[in-house]
Design a protein around this motif. Structure first.
Motif, mmCIF file in Angstrom:
data_model
loop_
_atom_site.group_PDB
_atom_site.id
_atom_site.type_symbol
_atom_site.label_atom_id
_atom_site.label_comp_id
_atom_site.label_asym_id
_atom_site.label_seq_id
_atom_site.Cartn_x
_atom_site.Cartn_y
_atom_site.Cartn_z
ATOM 1 N N VAL A 916 35.688 3.093 -3.591
ATOM 2 C CA VAL A 916 35.126 2.223 -4.625
ATOM 3 C C VAL A 916 35.277 0.767 -4.197
ATOM 4 O O VAL A 916 36.349 0.325 -3.801
ATOM 5 N N GLU A 917 34.189 0.020 -4.284
ATOM 6 C CA GLU A 917 34.193 -1.391 -3.891
ATOM 7 C C GLU A 917 34.445 -2.270 -5.122
ATOM 8 O O GLU A 917 33.987 -1.952 -6.219
ATOM 9 N N ASP A 918 35.149 -3.378 -4.916
ATOM 10 C CA ASP A 918 35.352 -4.325 -6.018
ATOM 11 C C ASP A 918 34.119 -5.192 -6.211
ATOM 12 O O ASP A 918 33.703 -5.495 -7.309
ATOM 13 N N THR A 919 33.575 -5.611 -5.098
ATOM 14 C CA THR A 919 32.430 -6.512 -5.134
ATOM 15 C C THR A 919 31.256 -5.813 -4.456
ATOM 16 O O THR A 919 31.427 -5.152 -3.440
ATOM 17 N N ASN A 939 32.210 -4.250 -11.599
ATOM 18 C CA ASN A 939 32.234 -3.886 -13.007
ATOM 19 C C ASN A 939 31.412 -4.851 -13.868
ATOM 20 O O ASN A 939 31.542 -4.856 -15.089
ATOM 21 N N ALA A 940 30.601 -5.692 -13.243
ATOM 22 C CA ALA A 940 29.821 -6.667 -13.998
ATOM 23 C C ALA A 940 28.835 -5.961 -14.916
ATOM 24 O O ALA A 940 28.292 -4.917 -14.585
ATOM 25 N N GLY A 941 28.600 -6.579 -16.068
ATOM 26 C CA GLY A 941 27.654 -6.008 -17.019
ATOM 27 C C GLY A 941 26.238 -6.386 -16.659
ATOM 28 O O GLY A 941 25.990 -7.276 -15.844
ATOM 29 N N VAL A 942 25.306 -5.692 -17.310
ATOM 30 C CA VAL A 942 23.902 -5.930 -17.015
ATOM 31 C C VAL A 942 23.494 -7.396 -17.240
ATOM 32 O O VAL A 942 22.834 -7.984 -16.392
ATOM 33 N N PRO A 943 23.889 -8.038 -18.374
ATOM 34 C CA PRO A 943 23.472 -9.439 -18.581
ATOM 35 C C PRO A 943 23.972 -10.344 -17.465
ATOM 36 O O PRO A 943 23.256 -11.229 -17.003
ATOM 37 N N GLN A 944 25.187 -10.076 -17.033
ATOM 38 C CA GLN A 944 25.790 -10.876 -15.966
ATOM 39 C C GLN A 944 24.990 -10.731 -14.670
ATOM 40 O O GLN A 944 24.720 -11.699 -13.969
ATOM 41 N N ILE A 945 24.590 -9.490 -14.384
ATOM 42 C CA ILE A 945 23.823 -9.227 -13.169
ATOM 43 C C ILE A 945 22.459 -9.886 -13.261
ATOM 44 O O ILE A 945 21.995 -10.531 -12.315
#
Length: 980
Positions: A916-919, A939-945
């Motif tokens: 599993v990658e962090d980034t 783990n970024a959310g869709v809005p963030q992406i």
RNA sequence: GCCGGUGUGGCGAAAUGGCAGACGCACAGGACUUAAAAUCCUGGGACUAUAAAAAGUCGUGCGGGUUCAAGUCCCGCCACCGGCACCA
């Protein structure tokens, strides 16, 4: 290349490990109940467990015919694939059966014997020795204690035994299986009344009836006889009516032949394809070969005004008028076209031809109908005789030559079409085959291409009875449509029309529904020396009739006689007939002099490997049930079929066995790998024998080979088929000498997918050889290797002990791996494991290369990482892996706890958490085109992406001034901005 | 003719509908070397443009379609390979 510095000392490493494996019997497979020596690696890996406690895996190669030419690079392709899987399965904890043997009866040894007088046994032994040496030099993990040879009397004793089982059995259509001949039911007139003793005439009839029902029976069949060579030839040895060798003329000659009743099994052979995991194309080939077609048999009554009986010499022996109750039965898949039948055709060999041919031409018979031979056209009988002679002179090949114009002769007789009472002419023509269906057809020229061609040539009527869809011509339309001009079925669609007309025919007693197969019974005898003799003698009864009788099982093996001359006799009898003392028995009977075909030995060899030295049976029942997975009830997906097959494999009580049921236990051989040239014959014959043995309770599964894979052909470097004539043959011995067995194995797997056809590249071998060199350098100390090389120069004949001078590289240390190192290892583990499960060897190897490329950059190399890497490498390059593993094991390290040899070490399990990658780096597309990349937390959310994507500098110019309609975020994959 | 399979760089090939070309071969440049071999590093689908880079366009046999997105799915072709081939 040979002058170059070697990448690593494979010439010492490979023989060293091969000897260790031999001495230790490392790859010996243990049968249920076997006493396993505690020092054997199996016992070390599985302490306290019996063989039968483990799930089995039976991994089989098609055994080779040991030719004089030696091994070909095509052989190791399949052998390497199975060896990799055998080693992998062993590591997974399976009890693996991986045997090898020799399909050694065959023509080349016999022909060599004919020309040199050297006994075929001698040639065969030499060839086997060569093959064995070559195969052993590649380091395959075969259990050599199970080696078999089809020419060994201890082996062919059982081939003969199986023949006797076939001989003593019949196929009961009621139970749909083979049964002992004693259960045969006789027709009314052959039954023996209670209390009455049968007279000899009845007894004789009963015998004839029984013999006609056996699975192994005798029939007169044509064979190719070559006078010049003094031998009988197989179909494949006859090219354009001449012998392949020498180009001498050959003739068809009827001879008494042994046949096996494979046709009884046609339906089961077809049905059970759904229960096995073979490639779609291979199953299709078998289906086509079996050639099932549903249709109807229809009776046409003959209405000849004059009839006559013609003797074999062509003279009329009897004439009369209007022979009643004579009818011709035809087979058709299109009974719906019956109203369009405007003539009939019989095969020239059809039994009724002589009986129904007219004495004189009917008035107004066109000259063209009287045959091409004008001198024979004076009456139907001479025309028919001439045509039959013409047809008989043609080889099968010529007869089926599609390019030629259709030929045929009107026989002067007529038949009545049962549906409309119409009088239609009867012909003979060689486009109708005597061996298929009933040997007679109704011709519907409007809806059959061949009939149309024939009708046009002879100006026969063509009547449309199926309406083609709009835009297509109904004449020559052969697909389904709507019936027209067809009485009671007019207006019906084809399937409905077929049903209706067939029901009508059945009601009137004029026909019935039936199923036909292209599959023919198997011609099982050969007029040769180097094959299994039949355990059969011929006797003559009081009435002078000959009949055959089986030898008792106690007479097996029946050995062939010693000969000095291996040619057939001048009378055309097989070579065995030369051994008069062997043939003639004291009681006046004489032995069968035919031998079995080469297929016989290969039909069941996979069963003998299970228990190769058993002299009581083919194999012990418990052993057979263990290795053939009698208890397996695994559910499996069969390619190309929607339904999930469920193989309930056993007809025996499973409770009596104490087997560990495993998800992946499969019924039959788990994996069978070989060339596609055996797609039909060998694989069909073996399935047939297996089913007979299954019916008779000798084996416990209905199918022998659960999963089957064809390796693709390896072409020469010029992409042409390898052949001596082209000079593009690659010899495995040369490759092993130059690059080593591991490099050859690895290359064969790296070339591409196993099943693909692919060209050889020696440069490619060098490439993987360099890779193995990099693996070597990843582990060893350069300085010590240089010293090793010096000592090798000083002691050129020293053995493998010199390898001890090579030390591990100082960078290899027993240290904690870093996270990137663990990631690299576990990514490799995952890929190799998944690829092995799917037999994707080429991509597994590329994963190994990726790992090594990265590991080469590490300043310090943790031993546990390297150790696990060797586990991944070892199925592919076992010698190198063993050598390096031994070096690693010299010093104790954390995950090398036991002394279990590498070959029995458990397969490493990857840890998904490590992957599993962090980034993540996500590609950003605008309207489907790649425009930029963003780095973002996993783990970024869709809005963030979405925000990151829209703010990306590379992306901005493409969305400036546009309306953003939609943003698609595929988690961990990509972002696509839809803008207009 | 029928059945099955395959078409991706100069070559062998990778890619659960989601960055086409992983990995390797061949090639080119560089390091090391007196030199070569071996080894190590770097490069690379095509085209446009540029001093170079950045950049853009095109690109998985051909033509359509579905989709935000197609080598991958659908329809129609073409080519090659394998099998069967007058099987009614």
């Amino acid at each position: 290349m040979s002058s170059e510095r070697k990448q690593y000392p494979f010439r010492l490493i490979e023989p060293k490990w091969q000897k260790i494996w031999d001495d230790q019997q490392t790859f010996r497979a243990w049968n249920p109940g076997a006493a396993i020596p505690p020092e054997h690696p199996f016992a070390q890996r599985h302490p306290g467990r019996r063989a039968e406690d483990l799930p089995k895996s039976y991994i089989l190669d098609m055994f080779p015919y040991p030719s004089g030419a030696g091994l070909h690079v095509g052989h190791p392709e399949g052998y390497t694939a199975t060896d990799i899987l055998a080693r992998y399965k062993r590591a997974l904890g399976f009890n693996v059966l991986h045997p090898m043997g020799w399909d050694a009866f065959g023509l080349p040894a016999e022909q060599y014997a004919i020309s040199t007088g050297q006994h075929p046994r001698k040639t065969t032994e030499q060839n086997i020795a060569t093959f064995k040496r070559q195969i052993k030099s590649l380091g395959f993990s075969y259990d050599w204690s199970r080696e078999i040879d089809t020419t060994d009397p201890k082996y062919f004793r059982w081939t003969q035994w199986i023949f006797l089982r076939l001989y003593h059995s019949w196929f009961n259509p009621q139970t749909n299986k083979a049964e002992p001949i004693e259960t045969l039911l006789y027709p009314q007139e052959l039954q023996i009344g209670p209390g009455s003793s049968p007279d000899s005439a009845l007894e004789h009839k009963r015998l004839a009836y029984r013999d006609s029902k056996r699975l192994a029976y005798v029939a007169e069949m044509p064979v190719w006889w070559c006078e010049e060579l003094g031998t009988v030839l197989a179909n494949e040895e006859v090219i354009d009516g001449k012998s392949e060798r020498g180009g001498y003329p050959v003739v068809r000659r009827a001879m008494r032949q042994w046949m096996l009743r494979i046709t009884s099994y046609a339906e089961r052979l077809l049905q059970d394809l759904d229960s096995i995991d073979w490639s779609h194309s291979l199953k299709e080939m078998q289906r086509n070969w079996i050639g099932r077609s549903e249709g109807a048999e229809v009776k046409f009554s003959v209405i000849s005004d004059q009839w006559s009986v013609v003797s074999k010499q062509g003279s009329v022996t009897e004439t009369g008028s209007l022979k009643t109750d004579c009818s011709i039965t035809v087979f058709t898949t299109r009974p719906d076209t019956l109203f369009g039948a405007t003539y009939m055709v019989l095969a020239p060999e059809h039994k009724l031809v002589a009986q129904i041919t007219a004495a004189e031409w009917p008035a107004d018979t066109p000259d063209a109908w009287k045959g091409d031979d004008k001198s024979a056209a004076r009456n139907p009988q001479s025309a028919v005789a001439a045509y039959r002679a013409y047809a008989a002179s043609k080889s099968d090949l010529e007869r089926t030559d599609l390019a030629k114009e259709k030929t045929g002769v009107f026989i002067g007789a007529f038949a009545r079409n049962p549906v409309n009472g119409e009088r239609i002419p009867i012909w003979i023509a060689d486009y109708v085959l005597a061996t298929y269906g009933t040997g007679a057809i109704m011709a519907v020229p409007a809806h059959d291409t061949r009939d149309l061609e024939f009708a046009r040539r002879f100006n026969l009527p063509i009547r449309v009875v199926v309406q083609a869809p709009a835009g297509k011509d109904s004449v020559g339309y052969v697909d389904d449509g709507e019936s027209v001009n067809s009485g009671l079925i007019t207006g019906l669609r084809t399937p409905e029309a077929k049903r209706t007309i067939t029901a009508w025919l059945e009601e009137k007693g004029l026909g019935h529904k039936t199923i036909n197969y292209k599959l023919r019974d198997w011609l099982f005898s050969r007029q040769r020396y180097w094959g299994e003799p039949f355990p059969i003698v011929w006797k003559t009864d009081a009435g002078g009739q000959t009949y055959h009788q089986a030898l008792p099982e106690s007479a097996l093996p029946l050995l062939p006689p010693e000969l000095t001359d291996y040619k057939p006799t001048s009378a055309g009898d097989p070579p065995l007939a030369r051994a008069k003392e062997w043939v003639q028995l004291p009681d006046g009977s004489s032995r069968e002099t035919n031998t079995m075909p080469q297929w016989a030995g290969s039909c069941w060899y996979y069963l003998r490997y299970l228990d190769p030295t058993n002299d009581q049976a083919i194999s012990a029942s418990e052993t057979e049930r263990y290795w053939m997975g009698a208890r397996a009830r695994s559910k499996f997906k069969v390619q190309g079929s929607k339904s999930e097959g469920s193989a309930v494999a056993s007809n025996l009580a499973p409770e009596t066995l104490n087997l560990e049921l495993n998800e992946s236990t499969t019924p039959g051989v788990d994996l069978y790998v070989g060339g596609a040239e055996h797609a039909v014959l060998h694989l069909l014959y073996a399935r047939f024998w297996h089913k007979v043995l299954y019916d008779l309770g000798c084996v416990s599964t209905p199918e022998p080979f659960f999963k089957l894979v064809n390796q693709g052909l390896i072409l020469g470097e010029d992409s042409q088929k390898m052949s001596k004539a082209r000079g593009n043959v690659v010899n495995p011995d040369d490759m092993v000498r130059e690059f080593g067995a591991d490099a050859l194995r690895l290359y064969e797997m790296f070339m591409g997918p196993l099943e693909d056809v692919k060209p050889w590249s020696t440069k490619g071998v060098e490439g993987v050889y360099r890779f193995l060199g990099r693996v070597w350098r990843l582990f060893v100390d350069e300085q010590s290797e240089a010293e090793f090389e010096q000592s090798q120069t000083v002691h050129p004949h020293a053995g493998a002990e010199l390898l001890d001078r090579i030390r591990l590289d100082g960078a290899v240390q027993d240290i904690e791996p870093t996270t990137p190192q663990l990631k690299a290892l576990h990514a490799c583990m995952k890929k190799v494991t998944e690829d092995l499960d799917r037999m994707r060897f080429n991509t597994a190897i590329s994963a190994l290369m990726v790992f090594v490329n990265e590991a080469m950059t590490w300043p310090r190399k943790p031993r546990p990482i390297l150790r696990d890497f060797l586990m991944l490498l070892h199925p592919f390059a076992p010698h190198l892996a063993e050598e390096l593993f031994a070096k690693l094991a010299e010093a104790p390290i954390s995950n090398l706890k036991s002394q279990i040899p590498l070959s029995y070490q458990p397969w490493p399990k990857y840890d998904p958490a490590l992957l599993v990658e962090d980034t993540l780096e996500l590609p950003v597309q605008v309207n489907g085109k790649l425009r930029g990349r963003i780095l973002i937390a996993a783990n970024a959310g869709v809005p963030q992406i979405e925000a990151a994507a829209l703010n990306n500098e590379k992306v901005k110019p493409f969305i400036d001034g546009k309306t953003i309609n939609k943003i698609i975020v595929v988690p961990k994959k990509l972002v696509n901005i839809v803008a207009a």
